[in-house]
Design a protein around this motif. Structure first.
Motif, PDB file in Angstrom:
ATOM      1  N   THR A  53       0.845  -1.199   0.000  1.00 24.33           N
ATOM      2  CA  THR A  53       0.000   0.000   0.000  1.00 24.33           C
ATOM      3  C   THR A  53       0.886   1.257   0.000  1.00 24.33           C
ATOM      4  OG1 THR A  53      -0.145   0.531   2.355  1.00 24.33           O
ATOM      5  CG2 THR A  53      -1.575  -1.233   1.579  1.00 24.33           C
ATOM      6  N   GLY A  54       0.267   2.376  -0.331  1.00 24.05           N
ATOM      7  CA  GLY A  54       1.010   3.637  -0.323  1.00 24.05           C
ATOM      8  C   GLY A  54       0.815   4.398   0.978  1.00 24.05           C
ATOM      9  N   GLU A  55       0.372   3.704   2.008  1.00 21.68           N
ATOM     10  CA  GLU A  55       0.105   4.386   3.287  1.00 21.68           C
ATOM     11  C   GLU A  55       1.379   5.040   3.853  1.00 21.68           C
ATOM     12  OE1 GLU A  55      -3.116   1.849   5.677  1.00 21.68           O
ATOM     13  OE2 GLU A  55      -1.573   0.712   4.623  1.00 21.68           O
TER      14      GLU A  55
ATOM     15  N   LEU B  87       2.798   6.754   7.359  1.00 15.81           N
ATOM     16  CA  LEU B  87       2.580   6.829   8.806  1.00 15.81           C
ATOM     17  C   LEU B  87       2.252   8.259   9.258  1.00 15.81           C
ATOM     18  CD1 LEU B  87       2.785   4.680  11.019  1.00 15.81           C
ATOM     19  CD2 LEU B  87       5.122   5.422  11.412  1.00 15.81           C
ATOM     20  N   SER B  88       1.249   8.368  10.129  1.00 12.19           N
ATOM     21  CA  SER B  88       0.837   9.664  10.711  1.00 12.19           C
ATOM     22  C   SER B  88       0.431  10.705   9.687  1.00 12.19           C
ATOM     23  CB  SER B  88       1.955  10.266  11.568  1.00 12.19           C
ATOM     24  OG  SER B  88       2.418   9.331  12.473  1.00 12.19           O
ATOM     25  N   GLN B  89      -0.054  10.234   8.532  1.00 15.85           N
ATOM     26  CA  GLN B  89      -0.403  11.213   7.512  1.00 15.85           C
ATOM     27  C   GLN B  89      -1.829  11.713   7.617  1.00 15.85           C
ATOM     28  OE1 GLN B  89      -1.119   9.868   3.476  1.00 15.85           O
ATOM     29  NE2 GLN B  89       0.434  11.314   2.801  1.00 15.85           N
ATOM     30  N   ARG B  90      -2.739  10.779   7.877  1.00 17.05           N
ATOM     31  CA  ARG B  90      -4.152  11.172   7.899  1.00 17.05           C
ATOM     32  C   ARG B  90      -4.759  10.887   9.250  1.00 17.05           C
ATOM     33  NH1 ARG B  90      -6.609   8.887   2.324  1.00 17.05           N
ATOM     34  NH2 ARG B  90      -5.111   9.895   0.980  1.00 17.05           N
ATOM     35  N   PRO B  91      -5.790  11.656   9.574  1.00 19.83           N
ATOM     36  CA  PRO B  91      -6.457  11.350  10.830  1.00 19.83           C
ATOM     37  C   PRO B  91      -7.170  10.010  10.726  1.00 19.83           C
ATOM     38  CG  PRO B  91      -7.641  13.059   9.639  1.00 19.83           C
ATOM     39  CD  PRO B  91      -6.421  12.757   8.861  1.00 19.83           C
ATOM     40  N   PHE B  92      -7.370   9.381  11.819  1.00 17.94           N
ATOM     41  CA  PHE B  92      -8.206   8.194  11.958  1.00 17.94           C
ATOM     42  C   PHE B  92      -7.606   6.942  11.322  1.00 17.94           C
ATOM     43  CE2 PHE B  92     -12.670   6.302  11.778  1.00 17.94           C
ATOM     44  CZ  PHE B  92     -12.598   5.947  13.111  1.00 17.94           C
ATOM     45  N   SER B  93      -7.743   6.772   9.989  1.00 17.11           N
ATOM     46  CA  SER B  93      -7.369   5.475   9.428  1.00 17.11           C
ATOM     47  C   SER B  93      -5.877   5.214   9.473  1.00 17.11           C
ATOM     48  CB  SER B  93      -7.866   5.349   7.998  1.00 17.11           C
ATOM     49  OG  SER B  93      -7.028   6.044   7.132  1.00 17.11           O
ATOM     50  N   GLN B  94      -5.077   6.235   9.213  1.00 18.18           N
ATOM     51  CA  GLN B  94      -3.650   5.985   9.134  1.00 18.18           C
ATOM     52  C   GLN B  94      -2.909   6.833  10.172  1.00 18.18           C
ATOM     53  OE1 GLN B  94      -4.589   6.167   4.677  1.00 18.18           O
ATOM     54  NE2 GLN B  94      -2.400   6.203   4.874  1.00 18.18           N
TER      55      GLN B  94
ATOM     56  N   GLU C 115      -1.450 -10.045   8.900  1.00 17.84           N
ATOM     57  CA  GLU C 115      -0.312  -9.678   9.749  1.00 17.84           C
ATOM     58  C   GLU C 115       1.013 -10.032   9.084  1.00 17.84           C
ATOM     59  OE1 GLU C 115      -1.020  -9.861  14.406  1.00 17.84           O
ATOM     60  OE2 GLU C 115      -2.191 -11.335  13.273  1.00 17.84           O
ATOM     61  N   ASN C 116       1.932  -9.100   9.101  1.00 13.51           N
ATOM     62  CA  ASN C 116       3.280  -9.231   8.497  1.00 13.51           C
ATOM     63  C   ASN C 116       3.277  -9.331   6.975  1.00 13.51           C
ATOM     64  OD1 ASN C 116       4.399  -9.381  11.087  1.00 13.51           O
ATOM     65  ND2 ASN C 116       3.989 -11.602  11.144  1.00 13.51           N
ATOM     66  N   LEU C 117       2.086  -9.198   6.391  1.00  9.72           N
ATOM     67  CA  LEU C 117       2.006  -9.380   4.933  1.00  9.72           C
ATOM     68  C   LEU C 117       1.665  -8.090   4.195  1.00  9.72           C
ATOM     69  CD1 LEU C 117       0.168 -12.834   4.697  1.00  9.72           C
ATOM     70  CD2 LEU C 117       2.583 -12.338   4.314  1.00  9.72           C
ATOM     71  N   VAL C 118       1.740  -6.962   4.896  1.00  8.51           N
ATOM     72  CA  VAL C 118       1.461  -5.683   4.224  1.00  8.51           C
ATOM     73  C   VAL C 118       2.735  -4.839   4.207  1.00  8.51           C
ATOM     74  CG1 VAL C 118       0.008  -3.633   4.130  1.00  8.51           C
ATOM     75  CG2 VAL C 118      -0.937  -5.766   5.033  1.00  8.51           C
ATOM     76  N   LEU C 119       3.232  -4.640   3.018  1.00 11.67           N
ATOM     77  CA  LEU C 119       4.438  -3.831   2.860  1.00 11.67           C
ATOM     78  C   LEU C 119       4.016  -2.403   2.515  1.00 11.67           C
ATOM     79  CD1 LEU C 119       7.625  -4.000   2.552  1.00 11.67           C
ATOM     80  CD2 LEU C 119       7.175  -4.061   0.090  1.00 11.67           C
ATOM     81  N   ARG C 120       4.528  -1.456   3.300  1.00  9.19           N
ATOM     82  CA  ARG C 120       4.228  -0.040   3.035  1.00  9.19           C
ATOM     83  C   ARG C 120       5.558   0.632   2.709  1.00  9.19           C
ATOM     84  NH1 ARG C 120       1.137  -2.085   7.274  1.00  9.19           N
ATOM     85  NH2 ARG C 120      -1.096  -1.704   7.037  1.00  9.19           N
ATOM     86  N   PRO C 121       5.934   0.599   1.421  1.00 10.82           N
ATOM     87  CA  PRO C 121       7.299   1.027   1.068  1.00 10.82           C
ATOM     88  C   PRO C 121       7.645   2.449   1.475  1.00 10.82           C
ATOM     89  CG  PRO C 121       5.983   0.549  -0.901  1.00 10.82           C
ATOM     90  CD  PRO C 121       5.168   0.145   0.260  1.00 10.82           C
ATOM     91  N   LEU C 122       6.645   3.336   1.553  1.00 12.37           N
ATOM     92  CA  LEU C 122       6.967   4.737   1.873  1.00 12.37           C
ATOM     93  C   LEU C 122       7.336   4.934   3.334  1.00 12.37           C
ATOM     94  CD1 LEU C 122       4.190   6.498  -0.245  1.00 12.37           C
ATOM     95  CD2 LEU C 122       6.611   6.327  -0.790  1.00 12.37           C
ATOM     96  N   SER C 123       6.786   4.087   4.206  1.00  9.40           N
ATOM     97  CA  SER C 123       7.074   4.234   5.644  1.00  9.40           C
ATOM     98  C   SER C 123       7.702   2.977   6.239  1.00  9.40           C
ATOM     99  CB  SER C 123       5.762   4.512   6.405  1.00  9.40           C
ATOM    100  OG  SER C 123       5.249   5.760   6.077  1.00  9.40           O
ATOM    101  N   ALA C 124       8.069   2.034   5.394  1.00  7.19           N
ATOM    102  CA  ALA C 124       8.487   0.696   5.875  1.00  7.19           C
ATOM    103  C   ALA C 124       9.557   0.740   6.960  1.00  7.19           C
ATOM    104  CB  ALA C 124       8.974  -0.140   4.705  1.00  7.19           C
ATOM    105  N   LYS C 125      10.500   1.666   6.831  1.00  4.30           N
ATOM    106  CA  LYS C 125      11.620   1.674   7.780  1.00  4.30           C
ATOM    107  C   LYS C 125      11.200   2.139   9.178  1.00  4.30           C
ATOM    108  CE  LYS C 125      15.559   1.942   4.728  1.00  4.30           C
ATOM    109  NZ  LYS C 125      16.494   2.844   4.062  1.00  4.30           N
ATOM    110  N   LEU C 126       9.966   2.654   9.268  1.00  2.77           N
ATOM    111  CA  LEU C 126       9.464   3.091  10.579  1.00  2.77           C
ATOM    112  C   LEU C 126       8.513   2.049  11.162  1.00  2.77           C
ATOM    113  CD1 LEU C 126       8.576   6.751   9.532  1.00  2.77           C
ATOM    114  CD2 LEU C 126      10.602   6.010  10.789  1.00  2.77           C
ATOM    115  N   LEU C 127       8.305   0.980  10.425  1.00  2.86           N
ATOM    116  CA  LEU C 127       7.320  -0.032  10.828  1.00  2.86           C
ATOM    117  C   LEU C 127       8.016  -1.375  11.049  1.00  2.86           C
ATOM    118  CD1 LEU C 127       4.575   0.963   8.233  1.00  2.86           C
ATOM    119  CD2 LEU C 127       4.316   1.052  10.721  1.00  2.86           C
ATOM    120  N   PRO C 128       7.332  -2.294  11.761  1.00  2.00           N
ATOM    121  CA  PRO C 128       7.952  -3.610  11.968  1.00  2.00           C
ATOM    122  C   PRO C 128       8.268  -4.284  10.634  1.00  2.00           C
ATOM    123  CG  PRO C 128       5.957  -3.366  13.303  1.00  2.00           C
ATOM    124  CD  PRO C 128       6.030  -2.171  12.412  1.00  2.00           C
TER     125      PRO C 128
END
Ligand code: SF4
Length: 322
Positions: free
Chosen positions: A109-111, A113-120, A136-149
Protein backbone atom coordinates in the motif's frame (compact mmCIF):
# COMPACT_ATOMS: atom_id res chain seq x y z
CA UNK A 1 6.50 -16.86 -0.40
CA UNK A 2 7.03 -15.52 -3.94
CA UNK A 3 7.66 -12.07 -5.43
CA UNK A 4 4.05 -11.51 -6.50
CA UNK A 5 2.07 -8.80 -4.73
CA UNK A 6 -1.20 -6.91 -4.94
CA UNK A 7 -0.92 -3.13 -4.66
CA UNK A 8 -3.91 -1.33 -3.16
CA UNK A 9 -4.15 1.51 -5.62
CA UNK A 10 -6.29 4.60 -5.03
CA UNK A 11 -4.90 6.59 -7.92
CA UNK A 12 -3.33 9.17 -5.59
CA UNK A 13 0.37 9.98 -5.58
CA UNK A 14 1.25 7.77 -2.60
CA UNK A 15 -0.16 4.60 -4.08
CA UNK A 16 1.38 5.47 -7.44
CA UNK A 17 4.76 5.84 -5.72
CA UNK A 18 4.21 2.44 -4.09
CA UNK A 19 3.64 0.96 -7.56
CA UNK A 20 6.85 2.57 -8.87
CA UNK A 21 8.88 1.32 -5.90
CA UNK A 22 7.47 -2.19 -6.33
CA UNK A 23 8.33 -2.19 -10.04
CA UNK A 24 11.86 -0.98 -9.25
CA UNK A 25 12.22 -3.78 -6.70
CA UNK A 26 11.50 -6.24 -9.52
CA UNK A 27 8.25 -7.44 -7.98
CA UNK A 28 5.46 -8.92 -10.07
CA UNK A 29 2.46 -6.79 -9.18
CA UNK A 30 -1.16 -6.27 -10.00
CA UNK A 31 -3.01 -3.17 -8.82
CA UNK A 32 -6.39 -3.19 -7.14
CA UNK A 33 -8.69 -0.17 -7.09
CA UNK A 34 -11.60 -0.43 -4.68
CA UNK A 35 -14.61 1.40 -6.01
CA UNK A 36 -16.96 2.41 -3.21
CA UNK A 37 -20.23 4.26 -3.89
CA UNK A 38 -18.72 7.41 -2.38
CA UNK A 39 -15.33 7.61 -3.99
CA UNK A 40 -15.17 9.93 -6.98
CA UNK A 41 -12.28 8.94 -9.18
CA UNK A 42 -11.99 8.71 -12.93
CA UNK A 43 -10.98 5.14 -13.77
CA UNK A 44 -9.49 6.19 -17.13
CA UNK A 45 -6.95 8.47 -15.44
CA UNK A 46 -6.17 5.82 -12.86
CA UNK A 47 -5.41 3.34 -15.59
CA UNK A 48 -3.19 5.63 -17.65
CA UNK A 49 -0.45 5.84 -15.02
CA UNK A 50 -0.42 2.06 -14.57
CA UNK A 51 -0.41 1.39 -18.32
CA UNK A 52 2.88 3.27 -18.59
CA UNK A 53 4.40 0.75 -16.19
CA UNK A 54 2.67 -2.27 -17.73
CA UNK A 55 0.79 -2.92 -14.49
CA UNK A 56 -2.64 -4.50 -14.68
CA UNK A 57 -5.56 -2.69 -13.00
CA UNK A 58 -8.21 -4.72 -11.20
CA UNK A 59 -11.37 -3.05 -9.92
CA UNK A 60 -13.41 -4.34 -7.01
CA UNK A 61 -16.80 -2.70 -6.59
CA UNK A 62 -18.14 -2.72 -3.07
CA UNK A 63 -21.65 -1.53 -2.60
CA UNK A 64 -23.97 -3.32 -0.16
CA UNK A 65 -21.04 -4.37 2.08
CA UNK A 66 -20.01 -0.76 2.19
CA UNK A 67 -23.47 0.52 3.06
CA UNK A 68 -23.51 -1.97 5.94
CA UNK A 69 -20.36 -0.53 7.45
CA UNK A 70 -21.70 3.00 7.08
CA UNK A 71 -24.84 1.95 8.94
CA UNK A 72 -22.93 0.42 11.80
CA UNK A 73 -19.17 0.84 11.77
CA UNK A 74 -17.50 -1.31 14.39
CA UNK A 75 -14.80 1.30 14.95
CA UNK A 76 -16.98 4.40 14.58
CA UNK A 77 -16.82 7.39 12.26
CA UNK A 78 -14.15 9.99 11.59
CA UNK A 79 -14.98 13.68 11.55
CA UNK A 80 -17.92 13.24 9.19
CA UNK A 81 -19.57 10.00 8.03
CA UNK A 82 -16.27 8.31 7.16
CA UNK A 83 -15.89 4.90 8.82
CA UNK A 84 -12.18 4.83 7.97
CA UNK A 85 -11.01 1.88 10.07
CA UNK A 86 -13.85 -0.39 8.95
CA UNK A 87 -13.40 0.84 5.38
CA UNK A 88 -9.68 0.05 5.36
CA UNK A 89 -10.29 -3.39 6.86
CA UNK A 90 -12.80 -4.12 4.08
CA UNK A 91 -10.35 -2.87 1.44
CA UNK A 92 -7.59 -5.07 2.85
CA UNK A 93 -9.93 -8.05 2.84
CA UNK A 94 -10.66 -7.42 -0.85
CA UNK A 95 -6.93 -7.16 -1.53
CA UNK A 96 -6.41 -10.45 0.32
CA UNK A 97 -9.06 -12.12 -1.87
CA UNK A 98 -7.22 -10.97 -5.00
CA UNK A 99 -3.90 -12.00 -3.48
CA UNK A 100 -5.21 -15.53 -2.95
CA UNK A 101 -6.87 -15.66 -6.35
CA UNK A 102 -3.72 -14.59 -8.22
CA UNK A 103 -1.31 -16.62 -6.11
CA UNK A 104 0.41 -13.50 -4.81
CA UNK A 105 2.17 -13.59 -1.45
CA UNK A 106 1.67 -10.15 0.01
CA UNK A 107 0.00 -6.73 -0.21
CA UNK A 108 1.57 -3.34 -0.88
CA UNK A 109 0.00 0.00 0.00
CA UNK A 110 1.01 3.64 -0.32
CA UNK A 111 0.11 4.39 3.29
CA UNK A 112 2.25 6.94 5.07
CA UNK A 113 2.58 6.83 8.81
CA UNK A 114 0.84 9.66 10.71
CA UNK A 115 -0.40 11.21 7.51
CA UNK A 116 -4.15 11.17 7.90
CA UNK A 117 -6.46 11.35 10.83
CA UNK A 118 -8.21 8.19 11.96
CA UNK A 119 -7.37 5.47 9.43
CA UNK A 120 -3.65 5.98 9.13
CA UNK A 121 -3.06 8.09 12.18
CA UNK A 122 -0.70 5.89 14.04
CA UNK A 123 1.13 2.63 14.08
CA UNK A 124 -1.49 1.08 16.34
CA UNK A 125 -4.29 1.67 13.82
CA UNK A 126 -2.16 0.47 10.94
CA UNK A 127 -1.41 -2.76 12.76
CA UNK A 128 -5.02 -3.17 13.89
CA UNK A 129 -6.27 -2.98 10.28
CA UNK A 130 -3.65 -5.53 9.30
CA UNK A 131 -4.63 -7.89 12.09
CA UNK A 132 -8.39 -7.63 11.50
CA UNK A 133 -7.97 -8.40 7.81
CA UNK A 134 -5.73 -11.37 8.70
CA UNK A 135 -2.76 -9.94 6.88
CA UNK A 136 -0.31 -9.68 9.75
CA UNK A 137 3.28 -9.23 8.50
CA UNK A 138 2.01 -9.38 4.93
CA UNK A 139 1.46 -5.68 4.22
CA UNK A 140 4.44 -3.83 2.86
CA UNK A 141 4.23 -0.04 3.04
CA UNK A 142 7.30 1.03 1.07
CA UNK A 143 6.97 4.74 1.87
CA UNK A 144 7.07 4.23 5.64
CA UNK A 145 8.49 0.70 5.88
CA UNK A 146 11.62 1.67 7.78
CA UNK A 147 9.46 3.09 10.58
CA UNK A 148 7.32 -0.03 10.83
CA UNK A 149 7.95 -3.61 11.97
CA UNK A 150 9.73 -5.78 9.43
CA UNK A 151 7.34 -7.67 7.14
CA UNK A 152 7.60 -11.22 5.85
CA UNK A 153 8.68 -10.27 2.30
CA UNK A 154 11.55 -8.27 3.86
CA UNK A 155 12.45 -11.06 6.28
CA UNK A 156 12.61 -13.63 3.53
CA UNK A 157 14.77 -11.38 1.34
CA UNK A 158 12.17 -10.94 -1.42
CA UNK A 159 12.19 -7.22 -0.69
CA UNK A 160 15.37 -5.34 0.22
CA UNK A 161 14.48 -3.17 3.24
CA UNK A 162 17.38 -0.83 2.41
CA UNK A 163 15.52 0.22 -0.73
CA UNK A 164 12.44 1.28 1.21
CA UNK A 165 11.66 4.65 2.82
CA UNK A 166 11.02 6.21 6.22
CA UNK A 167 8.45 8.88 5.38
CA UNK A 168 5.95 10.03 8.00
CA UNK A 169 3.71 13.00 8.70
CA UNK A 170 1.56 15.35 6.71
CA UNK A 171 4.22 17.13 4.66
CA UNK A 172 4.08 16.15 1.00
CA UNK A 173 7.67 17.21 0.29
CA UNK A 174 9.26 13.74 0.43
CA UNK A 175 6.58 12.29 -1.84
CA UNK A 176 6.96 15.17 -4.32
CA UNK A 177 10.72 14.61 -4.36
CA UNK A 178 10.16 10.91 -5.08
CA UNK A 179 7.65 11.79 -7.83
CA UNK A 180 10.40 13.85 -9.44
CA UNK A 181 12.85 10.99 -9.08
CA UNK A 182 10.45 8.58 -10.79
CA UNK A 183 9.49 11.14 -13.46
CA UNK A 184 5.85 11.07 -12.42
CA UNK A 185 4.17 14.11 -13.88
CA UNK A 186 0.46 13.43 -13.80
CA UNK A 187 -0.92 12.63 -10.43
CA UNK A 188 -3.90 13.67 -8.40
CA UNK A 189 -3.69 16.30 -5.71
CA UNK A 190 -4.19 14.82 -2.23
CA UNK A 191 -7.55 16.59 -1.92
CA UNK A 192 -9.36 13.46 -0.94
CA UNK A 193 -11.86 11.85 -3.25
CA UNK A 194 -14.01 10.31 -0.53
CA UNK A 195 -17.35 12.10 -0.32
CA UNK A 196 -17.91 10.77 3.19
CA UNK A 197 -15.34 13.25 4.47
CA UNK A 198 -17.13 16.22 2.88
CA UNK A 199 -19.44 17.86 5.46
CA UNK A 200 -22.20 18.89 3.01
CA UNK A 201 -22.51 15.44 1.44
CA UNK A 202 -22.04 13.61 4.74
CA UNK A 203 -24.79 15.65 6.34
CA UNK A 204 -27.28 14.70 3.64
CA UNK A 205 -26.23 11.08 3.81
CA UNK A 206 -26.52 11.09 7.61
CA UNK A 207 -30.07 12.24 7.19
CA UNK A 208 -30.86 9.41 4.76
CA UNK A 209 -29.34 7.02 7.29
CA UNK A 210 -31.44 8.45 10.11
CA UNK A 211 -34.62 8.06 8.05
CA UNK A 212 -33.66 4.46 7.18
CA UNK A 213 -33.29 5.46 3.53
CA UNK A 214 -29.58 4.73 3.00
CA UNK A 215 -30.40 2.40 0.09
CA UNK A 216 -31.30 5.59 -1.81
CA UNK A 217 -27.86 7.11 -1.20
CA UNK A 218 -27.71 8.30 -4.82
CA UNK A 219 -30.19 11.03 -3.85
CA UNK A 220 -27.55 12.53 -1.54
CA UNK A 221 -25.94 13.88 -4.72
CA UNK A 222 -28.99 15.68 -6.03
CA UNK A 223 -31.78 18.11 -5.25
CA UNK A 224 -32.89 20.13 -2.27
CA UNK A 225 -33.77 17.88 0.66
CA UNK A 226 -36.67 18.47 3.05
CA UNK A 227 -37.54 16.28 6.01
CA UNK A 228 -41.30 16.10 6.50
CA UNK A 229 -42.11 13.94 9.54
CA UNK A 230 -40.12 10.75 8.84
CA UNK A 231 -40.25 11.22 5.10
CA UNK A 232 -37.77 12.86 2.70
CA UNK A 233 -38.80 15.12 -0.16
CA UNK A 234 -36.20 15.67 -2.89
CA UNK A 235 -36.81 18.72 -5.10
CA UNK A 236 -34.92 19.23 -8.37
CA UNK A 237 -32.71 22.32 -8.59
CA UNK A 238 -31.84 22.18 -12.28
CA UNK A 239 -32.61 20.38 -15.54
CA UNK A 240 -30.31 17.37 -15.04
CA UNK A 241 -31.78 16.83 -11.56
CA UNK A 242 -35.28 17.23 -12.99
CA UNK A 243 -34.57 14.40 -15.43
CA UNK A 244 -33.12 12.11 -12.74
CA UNK A 245 -35.96 12.74 -10.31
CA UNK A 246 -38.62 12.38 -13.03
CA UNK A 247 -37.15 8.96 -13.89
CA UNK A 248 -38.41 7.79 -10.45
CA UNK A 249 -41.97 8.85 -11.27
CA UNK A 250 -43.31 5.28 -11.25
CA UNK A 251 -41.50 4.29 -8.07
CA UNK A 252 -42.22 7.17 -5.69
CA UNK A 253 -44.96 9.74 -5.06
CA UNK A 254 -44.09 12.32 -7.69
CA UNK A 255 -44.85 16.06 -7.96
CA UNK A 256 -44.64 18.38 -10.96
CA UNK A 257 -46.15 21.63 -12.19
CA UNK A 258 -48.03 20.86 -15.41
CA UNK A 259 -49.15 24.44 -16.16
CA UNK A 260 -45.61 25.90 -16.03
CA UNK A 261 -42.96 23.17 -16.11
CA UNK A 262 -40.31 24.16 -13.59
CA UNK A 263 -39.20 21.87 -10.85
CA UNK A 264 -40.33 18.42 -9.78
CA UNK A 265 -40.00 16.34 -6.61
CA UNK A 266 -40.35 12.87 -5.11
CA UNK A 267 -40.99 11.56 -1.64
CA UNK A 268 -38.72 8.62 -0.85
CA UNK A 269 -41.42 6.99 1.30
CA UNK A 270 -45.14 6.65 0.72
CA UNK A 271 -46.67 9.98 1.73
CA UNK A 272 -49.78 11.02 3.61
CA UNK A 273 -52.33 13.52 2.32
CA UNK A 274 -50.91 16.25 4.59
CA UNK A 275 -47.36 15.51 3.41
CA UNK A 276 -48.49 15.72 -0.22
CA UNK A 277 -50.04 19.13 0.39
CA UNK A 278 -46.88 20.44 2.05
CA UNK A 279 -44.73 18.98 -0.75
CA UNK A 280 -46.91 20.80 -3.28
CA UNK A 281 -46.40 24.10 -1.42
CA UNK A 282 -42.64 23.51 -1.51
CA UNK A 283 -42.68 22.66 -5.21
CA UNK A 284 -44.64 25.86 -5.91
CA UNK A 285 -42.12 27.84 -3.88
CA UNK A 286 -39.40 26.75 -6.34
CA UNK A 287 -41.52 27.07 -9.50
CA UNK A 288 -41.69 30.77 -10.25
CA UNK A 289 -44.89 30.97 -12.31
CA UNK A 290 -46.72 27.71 -11.60
CA UNK A 291 -50.10 27.86 -9.90
CA UNK A 292 -50.89 24.18 -9.45
CA UNK A 293 -49.10 20.93 -8.68
CA UNK A 294 -49.89 17.48 -10.02
CA UNK A 295 -49.16 14.63 -7.65
CA UNK A 296 -48.87 11.13 -9.12
CA UNK A 297 -49.01 8.34 -6.55
CA UNK A 298 -50.54 4.92 -5.95
CA UNK A 299 -53.79 6.71 -5.21
CA UNK A 300 -53.83 8.12 -8.74
CA UNK A 301 -53.50 11.69 -10.03
CA UNK A 302 -54.29 14.57 -7.73
CA UNK A 303 -54.14 18.32 -8.43
CA UNK A 304 -53.19 20.75 -5.66
CA UNK A 305 -54.13 24.37 -6.36
CA UNK A 306 -55.02 27.59 -4.54
CA UNK A 307 -52.41 26.74 -1.94
CA UNK A 308 -51.06 29.31 0.50
CA UNK A 309 -47.40 30.27 0.10
CA UNK A 310 -45.22 28.31 2.46
CA UNK A 311 -43.75 30.33 5.29
CA UNK A 312 -39.97 30.79 4.70
CA UNK A 313 -39.11 30.03 8.29
CA UNK A 314 -41.01 26.77 8.11
CA UNK A 315 -39.36 25.96 4.78
CA UNK A 316 -35.89 26.51 6.23
CA UNK A 317 -36.66 24.41 9.27
CA UNK A 318 -37.42 21.45 6.98
CA UNK A 319 -34.38 21.89 4.75
CA UNK A 320 -31.32 19.64 5.11
CA UNK A 321 -27.68 19.95 4.13
CA UNK A 322 -27.52 23.47 2.74
S1 SF4 B 1 -11.52 8.53 3.72
FE1 SF4 B 1 -13.23 7.34 2.85
S2 SF4 B 1 -12.26 5.88 1.42
FE2 SF4 B 1 -10.64 6.67 2.78
S3 SF4 B 1 -10.53 5.21 4.44
FE3 SF4 B 1 -11.94 6.81 5.10
S4 SF4 B 1 -13.96 6.10 4.54
FE4 SF4 B 1 -12.49 4.86 3.39
Amino acid sequence: MNNKAVVLYSGGLDSLLAVHIAVNLGLEISALFIKTPFYKKDIKTLKQNLDKLGVELNIAEIDSEYLNIIKKPKYGYGKNLNPCLDCRILMFEKAKELMEKTGASFIITGEVLSQRPFSQRNKANILLIEKKSQLENLVLRPLSAKLLPITLPEKTGIVDRNKLYAISGRSRKPQLALAKLFNIENFETPAGGCLLTEPYFANRLKNLLKLDLLEYYKFAHIGRHFVIDDNLLVVARQKNEYDIIASYKDKFDFFETPDQPGTCAVFLKKSTKEQKKLASQIVLRYSKKAKSVLCVSEEGHQIFENLENIDEEKLNSLKVGE
